[in-house]
Write an enzyme that holds these catalytic residues in place. Sequence first.
Site, mmCIF file in Angstrom:
data_model
loop_
_atom_site.group_PDB
_atom_site.id
_atom_site.type_symbol
_atom_site.label_atom_id
_atom_site.label_comp_id
_atom_site.label_asym_id
_atom_site.label_seq_id
_atom_site.Cartn_x
_atom_site.Cartn_y
_atom_site.Cartn_z
ATOM 1 N N TYR A 201 0.822 -1.214 0.000
ATOM 2 C CA TYR A 201 0.000 0.000 0.000
ATOM 3 C C TYR A 201 0.853 1.260 0.000
ATOM 4 O O TYR A 201 0.372 2.331 -0.369
ATOM 5 C CB TYR A 201 -0.926 0.039 1.213
ATOM 6 C CG TYR A 201 -2.052 -0.967 1.219
ATOM 7 C CD1 TYR A 201 -2.276 -1.834 0.143
ATOM 8 C CD2 TYR A 201 -2.915 -1.056 2.309
ATOM 9 C CE1 TYR A 201 -3.301 -2.752 0.164
ATOM 10 C CE2 TYR A 201 -3.956 -1.974 2.330
ATOM 11 C CZ TYR A 201 -4.146 -2.822 1.269
ATOM 12 O OH TYR A 201 -5.169 -3.729 1.306
ATOM 13 N N HIS B 54 -0.906 -11.657 0.941
ATOM 14 C CA HIS B 54 -1.843 -10.733 0.293
ATOM 15 C C HIS B 54 -2.684 -11.394 -0.800
ATOM 16 O O HIS B 54 -3.844 -11.041 -1.011
ATOM 17 C CB HIS B 54 -1.080 -9.541 -0.282
ATOM 18 C CG HIS B 54 -1.907 -8.302 -0.379
ATOM 19 N ND1 HIS B 54 -1.382 -7.035 -0.284
ATOM 20 C CD2 HIS B 54 -3.232 -8.114 -0.554
ATOM 21 C CE1 HIS B 54 -2.341 -6.140 -0.409
ATOM 22 N NE2 HIS B 54 -3.470 -6.769 -0.583
#
Length: 269
Positions: A51, A109
């Site tokens: 991110y 993820h």
Amino acid sequence: MILDETFQLVNGVEIPKVGFGTWQSSPEDAYRATKYALDNGYKHVDTAYVYGNESDVGQAIKDVPVSRDEIFVTTKVPAETDTYEKAMENINESLRRLSLDHVDLLLIHAPRPWRRIGEPHENDDKKNVQVWKALEDAFRDGKARAIGVSNFNIEDLKNIIENAKVAPMVNQIKCYIGNLSTGTIDFCQKHSILVEGYSPLATGGILDDEQIQKIAEKYEKSIPQVALRYLLEKDILPLPKSVHEEYILENAQLDFVLEKEDMDQLDKL
């Protein structure tokens, strides 16, 4: 109050029932919004290595007058990571960026690189087992209080379960009204894997739905509030994301119950 309620993971760790998402938040927005959320009662923050805002989330955690023990922090090892050694590097770097000695939840993820999501390859299983071993060791060493996965389908989950010393405790997947019928949720819940739902508003795609709006009016709530409460009624942990203070507060006002007839109607959408 919903922000004080928790689900219990299979290892006994308590996880706040509503998380605060930071996906697609710029570093500046991630800091400001996370700090505002924590200042206003949120206790669960979700970020990820890719991110680009872990440092800012970590700074927000440091800057609020809330004990670290009261804040549940999640981060994720990149989907592209394909070795044990690289996964350990990612985990240690995430802790450094967050300025924390541990996270509360550590996830893989995705089971394959984003460019191949939906296109499994025979090497994915081997890669995921290697990365999972790194998560298990991080869990053993106290760098994570719980471990899990994200975007894993049933076959991906079976591969981990069959080769793991510690089974996944969480699977974070896309969940919103009209998108819960993949079978993955049932599989997770039968195997004591908590489902976390990201994009609970379908990235804005349900905000103009007239049928949901009618139900929202019945409870004097907004469409987002109904959508988040719907997931909670399914024992799914919602991860709403906003950088607007008004919506951050609104997304936490979920102390109502949807009647069965309304849940049934939402199930049909």
